[in-house]
Scaffold this motif. Structure first.
Motif, PDB file in Angstrom:
ATOM      1  N   MET A  88       0.853  -1.162   0.000  1.00 18.02           N
ATOM      2  CA  MET A  88       0.000   0.000   0.000  1.00 18.02           C
ATOM      3  C   MET A  88       0.901   1.228   0.000  1.00 18.02           C
ATOM      4  O   MET A  88       1.932   1.257   0.666  1.00 18.02           O
ATOM      5  CB  MET A  88      -0.897  -0.007   1.237  1.00 18.02           C
ATOM      6  N   LYS A  89       0.484   2.232  -0.755  1.00 19.31           N
ATOM      7  CA  LYS A  89       1.241   3.475  -0.854  1.00 19.31           C
ATOM      8  C   LYS A  89       0.253   4.640  -0.820  1.00 19.31           C
ATOM      9  O   LYS A  89      -0.746   4.625  -1.529  1.00 19.31           O
ATOM     10  CB  LYS A  89       2.022   3.505  -2.160  1.00 19.31           C
ATOM     11  N   LEU A  90       0.524   5.616   0.032  1.00 16.53           N
ATOM     12  CA  LEU A  90      -0.312   6.809   0.132  1.00 16.53           C
ATOM     13  C   LEU A  90       0.586   8.023   0.106  1.00 16.53           C
ATOM     14  O   LEU A  90       1.562   8.102   0.844  1.00 16.53           O
ATOM     15  CB  LEU A  90      -1.124   6.801   1.433  1.00 16.53           C
ATOM     16  N   GLN A  91       0.254   8.963  -0.766  1.00 15.84           N
ATOM     17  CA  GLN A  91       0.994  10.217  -0.851  1.00 15.84           C
ATOM     18  C   GLN A  91      -0.004  11.354  -0.946  1.00 15.84           C
ATOM     19  O   GLN A  91      -0.813  11.403  -1.862  1.00 15.84           O
ATOM     20  CB  GLN A  91       1.899  10.233  -2.074  1.00 15.84           C
ATOM     21  N   ALA A  92       0.024  12.250   0.030  1.00 13.12           N
ATOM     22  CA  ALA A  92      -0.843  13.429   0.012  1.00 13.12           C
ATOM     23  C   ALA A  92       0.055  14.658   0.067  1.00 13.12           C
ATOM     24  O   ALA A  92       1.008  14.714   0.841  1.00 13.12           O
ATOM     25  CB  ALA A  92      -1.793  13.411   1.190  1.00 13.12           C
ATOM     26  N   LEU A  93      -0.260  15.639  -0.748  1.00 15.23           N
ATOM     27  CA  LEU A  93       0.543  16.843  -0.851  1.00 15.23           C
ATOM     28  C   LEU A  93      -0.373  18.046  -0.685  1.00 15.23           C
ATOM     29  O   LEU A  93      -1.439  18.108  -1.280  1.00 15.23           O
ATOM     30  CB  LEU A  93       1.224  16.900  -2.227  1.00 15.23           C
ATOM     31  N   ALA A  94       0.052  19.005   0.144  1.00 15.29           N
ATOM     32  CA  ALA A  94      -0.710  20.234   0.344  1.00 15.29           C
ATOM     33  C   ALA A  94       0.268  21.402   0.351  1.00 15.29           C
ATOM     34  O   ALA A  94       1.247  21.394   1.095  1.00 15.29           O
ATOM     35  CB  ALA A  94      -1.477  20.188   1.651  1.00 15.29           C
ATOM     36  N   ILE A  95       0.000  22.394  -0.479  1.00 15.97           N
ATOM     37  CA  ILE A  95       0.861  23.581  -0.572  1.00 15.97           C
ATOM     38  C   ILE A  95      -0.001  24.817  -0.405  1.00 15.97           C
ATOM     39  O   ILE A  95      -1.018  24.974  -1.078  1.00 15.97           O
ATOM     40  CB  ILE A  95       1.595  23.649  -1.928  1.00 15.97           C
ATOM     41  N   GLU A  96       0.424  25.694   0.485  1.00 14.34           N
ATOM     42  CA  GLU A  96      -0.221  26.989   0.670  1.00 14.34           C
ATOM     43  C   GLU A  96       0.800  28.041   0.253  1.00 14.34           C
ATOM     44  O   GLU A  96       1.907  28.073   0.787  1.00 14.34           O
ATOM     45  CB  GLU A  96      -0.601  27.187   2.133  1.00 14.34           C
ATOM     46  N   ALA A  97       0.459  28.896  -0.687  1.00 13.30           N
ATOM     47  CA  ALA A  97       1.398  29.895  -1.189  1.00 13.30           C
ATOM     48  C   ALA A  97       0.795  31.288  -1.086  1.00 13.30           C
ATOM     49  O   ALA A  97      -0.288  31.539  -1.608  1.00 13.30           O
ATOM     50  CB  ALA A  97       1.759  29.596  -2.635  1.00 13.30           C
ATOM     51  N   GLN A  98       1.505  32.148  -0.396  1.00 10.57           N
ATOM     52  CA  GLN A  98       1.091  33.543  -0.281  1.00 10.57           C
ATOM     53  C   GLN A  98       2.053  34.381  -1.113  1.00 10.57           C
ATOM     54  O   GLN A  98       3.265  34.286  -0.947  1.00 10.57           O
ATOM     55  CB  GLN A  98       1.104  33.994   1.167  1.00 10.57           C
ATOM     56  N   ALA A  99       1.498  35.180  -2.004  1.00 14.00           N
ATOM     57  CA  ALA A  99       2.313  35.984  -2.909  1.00 14.00           C
ATOM     58  C   ALA A  99       3.005  37.111  -2.152  1.00 14.00           C
ATOM     59  O   ALA A  99       2.362  37.888  -1.463  1.00 14.00           O
ATOM     60  CB  ALA A  99       1.455  36.546  -4.024  1.00 14.00           C
ATOM     61  N   LYS A 100       4.317  37.154  -2.258  1.00 18.10           N
ATOM     62  CA  LYS A 100       5.088  38.228  -1.629  1.00 18.10           C
ATOM     63  C   LYS A 100       5.751  39.109  -2.677  1.00 18.10           C
ATOM     64  O   LYS A 100       6.186  40.197  -2.382  1.00 18.10           O
ATOM     65  CB  LYS A 100       6.135  37.635  -0.709  1.00 18.10           C
ATOM     66  N   GLY A 101       5.827  38.619  -3.891  1.00 20.19           N
ATOM     67  CA  GLY A 101       6.427  39.371  -4.976  1.00 20.19           C
ATOM     68  C   GLY A 101       6.406  38.545  -6.244  1.00 20.19           C
ATOM     69  O   GLY A 101       6.218  37.338  -6.202  1.00 20.19           O
ATOM     70  N   ALA A 102       6.590  39.213  -7.362  1.00 19.94           N
ATOM     71  CA  ALA A 102       6.555  38.525  -8.657  1.00 19.94           C
ATOM     72  C   ALA A 102       7.882  38.700  -9.375  1.00 19.94           C
ATOM     73  O   ALA A 102       8.537  39.738  -9.252  1.00 19.94           O
ATOM     74  CB  ALA A 102       5.424  39.078  -9.510  1.00 19.94           C
ATOM     75  N   TYR A 103       8.261  37.669 -10.109  1.00 21.78           N
ATOM     76  CA  TYR A 103       9.481  37.689 -10.897  1.00 21.78           C
ATOM     77  C   TYR A 103       9.173  37.187 -12.298  1.00 21.78           C
ATOM     78  O   TYR A 103       8.309  36.345 -12.495  1.00 21.78           O
ATOM     79  CB  TYR A 103      10.553  36.782 -10.287  1.00 21.78           C
ATOM     80  N   ARG A 104       9.877  37.683 -13.274  1.00 20.65           N
ATOM     81  CA  ARG A 104       9.853  37.170 -14.648  1.00 20.65           C
ATOM     82  C   ARG A 104      11.234  36.588 -14.924  1.00 20.65           C
ATOM     83  O   ARG A 104      12.244  37.127 -14.470  1.00 20.65           O
ATOM     84  CB  ARG A 104       9.613  38.305 -15.641  1.00 20.65           C
ATOM     85  N   VAL A 105      11.267  35.500 -15.661  1.00 23.96           N
ATOM     86  CA  VAL A 105      12.544  34.894 -16.021  1.00 23.96           C
ATOM     87  C   VAL A 105      12.915  35.381 -17.415  1.00 23.96           C
ATOM     88  O   VAL A 105      12.153  35.210 -18.371  1.00 23.96           O
ATOM     89  CB  VAL A 105      12.455  33.357 -15.984  1.00 23.96           C
ATOM     90  N   LEU A 106      14.079  35.985 -17.516  1.00 26.67           N
ATOM     91  CA  LEU A 106      14.554  36.521 -18.800  1.00 26.67           C
ATOM     92  C   LEU A 106      15.091  35.401 -19.679  1.00 26.67           C
ATOM     93  O   LEU A 106      15.259  34.265 -19.234  1.00 26.67           O
ATOM     94  CB  LEU A 106      15.640  37.563 -18.543  1.00 26.67           C
ATOM     95  N   ALA A 107      15.366  35.716 -20.930  1.00 27.74           N
ATOM     96  CA  ALA A 107      15.863  34.728 -21.886  1.00 27.74           C
ATOM     97  C   ALA A 107      17.185  34.114 -21.429  1.00 27.74           C
ATOM     98  O   ALA A 107      17.472  32.958 -21.729  1.00 27.74           O
ATOM     99  CB  ALA A 107      16.026  35.362 -23.262  1.00 27.74           C
ATOM    100  N   ASN A 108      17.983  34.872 -20.675  1.00 27.74           N
ATOM    101  CA  ASN A 108      19.259  34.353 -20.188  1.00 27.74           C
ATOM    102  C   ASN A 108      19.106  33.637 -18.838  1.00 27.74           C
ATOM    103  O   ASN A 108      20.079  33.430 -18.136  1.00 27.74           O
ATOM    104  CB  ASN A 108      20.289  35.469 -20.087  1.00 27.74           C
TER     105      ASN A 108
END
Length: 99
Positions: A1-21
């Motif tokens: 038997m295998k059980l995997q539960a995942l829970a993520i809570e994310a609060q936005a603190k800032g935004a980033y964009r990834v450049l071409a480099n």
């Protein structure tokens, strides 16, 4: 038997964009809080019928859910255990033939 539960809570603190480099660049774009729940549950059974001949039975259940709000992690885990978006039963019979 295998059980995997995942829970993520994310609060936005800032935004980033990834450049071409591949460098991150901070932006002023609005980003919403979010939460994610994921569940994977499997029960596997194997029975050896004869040498190198097996019967496999697998029951699998799971799901994925994402919301645009931030929920407490305890509540997210409880909700993850109730996910039932995908449910499967697999039966496989493997038999060795001799010539």
């Amino acid at each position: 038997m295998k059980l995997q539960a995942l829970a993520i809570e994310a609060q936005a603190k800032g935004a980033y964009r990834v450049l071409a480099n591949t460098q991150p660049l901070r932006t002023d774009e609005a980003v919403q809080d979010f939460s994610v729940r994921n569940l994977g549950f499997q029960v596997r059974y194997r029975y050896e019928v004869a040498p190198m001949s097996d019967l496999y039975i697998v029951y699998a259940r799971g799901g994925y859910q994402e919301t645009d709000r931030s929920d407490p992690v305890g509540r997210l885990l409880g909700d993850a255990l109730r996910l039932r978006e995908d449910e499967q039963l697999l039966v496989k019979f493997s038999y060795r033939f001799t010539l």
